[in-house]
Design an enzyme around this catalytic site. Structure first.
Site, mmCIF file in Angstrom:
data_model
loop_
_atom_site.group_PDB
_atom_site.id
_atom_site.type_symbol
_atom_site.label_atom_id
_atom_site.label_comp_id
_atom_site.label_asym_id
_atom_site.label_seq_id
_atom_site.Cartn_x
_atom_site.Cartn_y
_atom_site.Cartn_z
ATOM 1 C CB CYS A 160 -14.673 5.406 -29.444
ATOM 2 S SG CYS A 160 -13.923 5.058 -31.026
ATOM 3 C CD GLU A 184 0.087 -9.219 0.895
ATOM 4 O OE1 GLU A 184 0.463 -10.390 0.759
ATOM 5 O OE2 GLU A 184 -1.090 -8.884 1.038
ATOM 6 N N PRO A 185 4.264 -5.363 -0.866
ATOM 7 C CG PRO A 185 6.407 -4.479 -1.043
ATOM 8 C CD PRO A 185 5.616 -5.542 -0.343
ATOM 9 N N GLY A 186 3.273 -3.819 -3.953
ATOM 10 C CA GLY A 186 3.237 -3.986 -5.406
ATOM 11 C C GLY A 186 3.681 -2.684 -6.049
ATOM 12 C CE1 TYR A 234 -8.887 2.673 -9.304
ATOM 13 C CE2 TYR A 234 -6.858 3.723 -10.011
ATOM 14 C CZ TYR A 234 -7.583 2.592 -9.720
ATOM 15 O OH TYR A 234 -7.000 1.364 -9.835
ATOM 16 N NE ARG A 251 -3.389 3.632 -10.972
ATOM 17 C CZ ARG A 251 -2.940 4.816 -10.615
ATOM 18 N NH1 ARG A 251 -2.242 5.572 -11.455
ATOM 19 N NH2 ARG A 251 -3.167 5.283 -9.409
ATOM 20 N N GLY A 280 0.762 -1.248 0.000
ATOM 21 C CA GLY A 280 0.000 0.000 0.000
ATOM 22 C C GLY A 280 0.787 1.289 0.000
ATOM 23 C CE1 TYR A 326 -2.380 -3.095 -8.696
ATOM 24 C CE2 TYR A 326 -0.953 -1.315 -7.954
ATOM 25 C CZ TYR A 326 -1.560 -2.532 -7.728
ATOM 26 O OH TYR A 326 -1.340 -3.190 -6.547
HETATM 27 C C1 LIG Z 1 -3.972 -8.205 -0.601
HETATM 28 C C2 LIG Z 1 -3.137 -7.184 -1.264
HETATM 29 N N1 LIG Z 1 -1.834 -7.134 -0.975
HETATM 30 C C3 LIG Z 1 -1.014 -6.241 -1.573
HETATM 31 C C4 LIG Z 1 -1.487 -5.352 -2.489
HETATM 32 C C5 LIG Z 1 -0.533 -4.404 -3.131
HETATM 33 O O1 LIG Z 1 -0.830 -3.093 -2.885
HETATM 34 P P1 LIG Z 1 0.165 -1.947 -3.413
HETATM 35 O O2 LIG Z 1 0.348 -2.196 -4.864
HETATM 36 O O3 LIG Z 1 -0.524 -0.691 -3.130
HETATM 37 O O4 LIG Z 1 1.425 -2.093 -2.645
HETATM 38 C C6 LIG Z 1 -2.850 -5.354 -2.817
HETATM 39 C C7 LIG Z 1 -3.382 -4.386 -3.779
HETATM 40 O O5 LIG Z 1 -4.523 -4.282 -4.064
HETATM 41 C C8 LIG Z 1 -3.699 -6.308 -2.179
HETATM 42 O O6 LIG Z 1 -5.002 -6.361 -2.469
#
Ligand SMILES: Cc1ncc(COP(=O)(O)O)c(C=O)c1O
Length: 437
Positions: free
Chosen positions: A365, A288-290, A337, A333, A246, A393
């Site tokens: 379109c 768990e960062p994405g 949002y 995106r 997050g 994303y």
């Molecule tokens: C369960 C869970 N973990 C991790 C993430 C990754 O979040 P972020 O990309 O903001 O770090 C998400 C994103 O939706 C998620 O749903």
């Protein structure tokens, strides 16, 4: 706003990973996703260093929903990261990449029977249970003596300040078992009585693009308090706490997200303090960062196809429009949002050129602005525009709207560009269609 290895060369072109962005556009076509390998690896290392120097038993799990393909799986495996998948498709990608299944966690608010079966067959590390129906579904799939490692997803009822559509841990969240109504406790009691479930601990994820560290501290406090309640009532102490991802990233020069070190400090110190307060045995930590691992490592290159002067009364958008050869199908995106981005003219990237305002729009379109107000040097048809911070994303949320093939992706490093996702062909776009008669 230079990110990662981005710079400008003697031709005045943007460079990334030592490659000339204008040449990349010529060689691979546009739109083109470009991933800066050094920047991505550097973030993986920064996360490991920040957390493991403070708490060595922290596991960093990359949230694959941000961007997943074979090359990304290989890189995270090399960087020693675990992987969070949220669908059968993400799991399939990881397994096909040769990513070790025991390092995979599976999430999702509705894992179908087929997805649960796929996870069981692959013997992945952990299934993160989201709801009572899923508990029953998983039980029905298990053979009498088959066991599976699970975690319980808890909605910690923390209101993170971010866009409502990417907030996931609040009171009205659709994700996980809620605390206040007793569901999280009931789910834990149920899981503890099923001998085929090995409960590893509890999980939460409060949302995405979050800059206020207090929200992470609040979630940590809520999770330890919940774990302590469970210990008191059921004698079960969680060996692992997964506090989700997050952390925010820089989309525009106004964004000032906290550093990974600051996040680690808050999470680890709060966890320690709360465990000490209750005399709770300190669990191992998973994060768990994405987005914050990969967003800033990615850019998207577009070519300008039209420059339009549109006299209008609005003061919040410029009157000169740049129409580029991508848009909502490669990055939804901004439409979903109102996400903001920063653009550069990659063909005229010198930072000292005089600038003027442009509105950058896609070619679909619908009115699909990519950036409502971009300050660029004079921009002409044929110029290459780079939109920054599109590593997360964008590709993973792309579509074939208007039947546009999805763009290619290249991995750049030290002057070398490697194609890691081929551009879709028109034939691929129609490959699943069948005639009416
Ligand atoms: C369960 C869970 N973990 C991790 C993430 C990754 O979040 P972020 O990309 O903001 O770090 C998400 C994103 O939706 C998620 O749903």
């Amino acid at each position: 706003m230079w990110l990662g290895t981005q710079s400008v060369n003697e031709l005045g072109h943007l460079t990334i990973g030592g490659c000339d962005a204008v040449q990349l556009a010529e060689q691979f076509g546009t739109p083109l996703y470009v991933l800066d390998e050094a920047a991505f690896r550097e973030r993986c290392r920064a996360y490991r260093e920040a957390f493991q120097s403070r708490k060595p038993d922290t596991q960093i799990a990359y949230a694959g929903k941000a961007l997943l393909n074979l090359a990304v799986c290989q890189i995270i495996a090399e960087e020693g990261l675990a992987l969070d998948v949220a669908s059968g498709g993400e799991l399939y990608t990881a397994l096909r990449a040769g990513y070790p299944p025991e390092q995979i966690h599976m999430h999702g608010v509705y894992k179908t029977e087929a997805e649960l079966r796929q996870a069981l067959d692959a013997r992945i590390g952990t299934i993160v249970l989201d709801n009572f129906d899923e508990i029953a579904r998983l039980q029905s799939l298990l053979a009498p003596h088959e066991t599976v490692r699970v975690m319980i997803r808890v909605a910690p009822e923390v209101e993170a300040s971010t866009h409502p559509l990417i907030r996931t841990g609040q009171r009205d969240s659709k994700f996980g078992f809620h605390l206040m109504n007793g569901d999280a406790e009931r789910a834990t009691a149920q899981v503890l009585t099923e001998p085929r479930f090995q409960l590893k601990g509890f999980h939460c994820h409060i949302g995405s693009q979050i800059s206020e560290l207090d929200a992470f501290a609040e979630a940590t406090r809520a999770m330890v308090a919940f774990a302590e309640t469970i210990r008191q009532r059921y004698g079960y102490a969680a060996p692992v706490l997964n506090l989700g991802g997050g952390l925010a990233v820089r989309y525009t020069p106004d964004d000032a997200p906290p550093s990974v070190g600051a996040l680690a400090e808050v999470m680890v110190q709060t966890l320690r303090a709360e465990c000490a307060r209750y005399g709770y045995p300190e669990p191992a930590l998973v994060v768990e960062p994405g987005r914050s691992l990969i967003a800033e490592a990615g850019i998207t290159l577009y070519r300008v196809g039209a420059v339009k002067h549109v006299p209008h009364e609005r003061r919040d958008i410029p009157q000169t429009y740049l129409i580029v050869d991508g848009g909502v199908s490669d990055n939804p995106r901004p439409q979903m949002y109102g996400a903001c981005y920063t653009a550069l003219n990659a063909s005229r990237a010198h930072p000292h050129l005089p600038r003027q305002p442009y509105r950058i729009l896609g070619k679909h379109c619908e009115t699909d602005p990519i950036i409502e107000w971009a300050e660029l040097p004079e921009t002409r048809v044929g110029d290459v525009i780079a939109v920054l911070t599109t590593g997360a994303y964008a590709y993973s949320m792309s579509s074939n709207y208007n039947r546009y093939p999805r763009p290619a992706m290249v991995l750049v490093r030290e002057g070398q560009a490697r194609l890691i996702v081929q551009r879709e062909t028109l034939e691929a776009v129609i490959q699943h269609d069948l005639p009416a008669r």
